[in-house]
Write a protein that holds these residues in place. Structure first.
Motif, PDB file in Angstrom:
ATOM      1  N   UNK A 158      72.727  12.716  42.688  1.00 36.75           N
ATOM      2  CA  UNK A 158      73.366  11.765  41.784  1.00 36.75           C
ATOM      3  C   UNK A 158      72.712  11.926  40.415  1.00 36.75           C
ATOM      4  N   UNK A 159      73.525  12.209  39.401  1.00 34.61           N
ATOM      5  CA  UNK A 159      73.039  12.403  38.039  1.00 34.61           C
ATOM      6  C   UNK A 159      73.596  11.294  37.157  1.00 34.61           C
ATOM      7  N   UNK A 164      73.256  14.545  32.433  1.00 36.46           N
ATOM      8  CA  UNK A 164      74.590  15.153  32.414  1.00 36.46           C
ATOM      9  C   UNK A 164      74.880  15.637  30.997  1.00 36.46           C
ATOM     10  N   UNK A 165      75.304  16.891  30.880  1.00 37.37           N
ATOM     11  CA  UNK A 165      75.701  17.447  29.587  1.00 37.37           C
ATOM     12  C   UNK A 165      77.219  17.517  29.527  1.00 37.37           C
ATOM     13  N   UNK A 166      77.811  16.962  28.455  1.00 39.29           N
ATOM     14  CA  UNK A 166      79.258  17.002  28.271  1.00 39.29           C
ATOM     15  C   UNK A 166      79.569  17.670  26.936  1.00 39.29           C
ATOM     16  N   UNK A 176      78.181  19.564  32.856  1.00 42.41           N
ATOM     17  CA  UNK A 176      77.232  20.401  33.586  1.00 42.41           C
ATOM     18  C   UNK A 176      75.984  19.622  33.972  1.00 42.41           C
ATOM     19  N   UNK A 177      75.399  20.028  35.110  1.00 41.33           N
ATOM     20  CA  UNK A 177      74.172  19.425  35.629  1.00 41.33           C
ATOM     21  C   UNK A 177      73.287  20.535  36.181  1.00 41.33           C
ATOM     22  N   UNK A 191      78.718  23.682  36.561  1.00 43.23           N
ATOM     23  CA  UNK A 191      79.563  23.269  35.434  1.00 43.23           C
ATOM     24  C   UNK A 191      80.953  22.943  35.950  1.00 43.23           C
ATOM     25  N   UNK A 192      81.449  21.780  35.567  1.00 46.50           N
ATOM     26  CA  UNK A 192      82.779  21.319  35.949  1.00 46.50           C
ATOM     27  C   UNK A 192      83.678  21.344  34.725  1.00 46.50           C
TER      28      UNK A 192
END
Length: 245
Positions: A158-159, A164-166, A176-177, A191-192
């Motif tokens: 869980x981040x 969390x980078x957006x 991305x995490x 990366x999503x």
């Protein structure tokens, strides 16, 4: 310069000019006296926002020396020239909240998705992402930290917040995490890719997208060749507007 403490009100008016210009008046508070040089800084939008609401940060210079320790009022007025076609309103952001003002006669914008659920049954990956969402439009819109839940072969994580980078890109939002820090044995990031999703007045919409597992080589051995390798995951997604309690 820093964001002011809180937005108290926003006014948006169309000036009689050709082409039309928008006048933004924003009012807020700062934690002490002595703040100066208030400005509205526009957000960089790679793509036009689906709801036509464009974001601005309300910033100012904090006092350089001693200042009265009392919450004080601050305001700014700005003429937005060359506003993009299809603009429906503006959302002004402060440190603690944001407020939205609509162009006169604009349609009430649809709520945007505030939960994304993505699955890949073949590889056992499931992701639930809550973006930095807003409460319903009103006198004040308090933001909440983003949260990403990752379930996969690597484990369950869980981040939140700064973990969390957006980023906004031509692909959409890239979220991305870090699943495994890049130590001597190598690292693993995920990366999503989230495309813009217009709910169109519905509670949910299905979509397809991609996730990417990014593996980095360790530091002990550094042979020639690519330092990163990619494993693409095809995901089925559901974007939803769920009630904010």
């Amino acid at each position: 310069m820093e964001k002011i403490l809180e937005i108290t009100s926003v006014k948006l008016s169309v000036l009689e000019s050709f082409p039309p210009k928008l006048k933004i008046d924003a009012f807020g508070t700062v934690p002490t006296g002595g703040w100066s040089n208030p400005k509205l800084i526009p957000h960089i939008h790679i793509q036009a926002p689906p709801d036509g609401i464009y974001g601005f940060d309300f910033i100012a210079d904090p006092p350089a020396g001693a200042a009265t320790q009392v919450i004080s009022v601050i305001e700014v007025s700005d003429i937005w020239e060359n506003s993009p076609e299809g603009v429906e309103g503006v959302r002004i952001h402060a440190a603690k909240n944001s407020q939205t003002a609509l162009v006169a006669g604009a349609r009430q914008p649809h709520r945007q998705p505030n939960r994304f659920t993505l699955t890949d049954s073949s590889k056992g990956t499931r992701i639930v992402f809550f973006p930095r969402a807003l409460t319903p439009l009103g006198t004040s819109e308090s933001s909440t930290e983003a949260q990403l839940e990752y379930h996969g072969l690597e484990g369950q994580f869980i981040f939140r917040g700064d973990d969390i980078t957006q980023e906004q890109t031509v692909l959409g939002s890239v979220v991305s995490v870090v699943l495994k820090p890049n130590a001597d044995a190598g690292g693993l990031d995920f990366a999503l890719i989230l495309p813009p999703v217009n709910l169109g007045g519905e509670a949910r919409q299905d979509f397809d997208t991609l996730g990417i597992r990014i593996r980095s080589r360790g530091r002990l051995i550094n042979p020639a060749g690519a330092e990163l390798s990619y494993d693409v995951v095809h995901l089925k997604g559901v974007a939803e507007d769920i009630p904010v309690l």
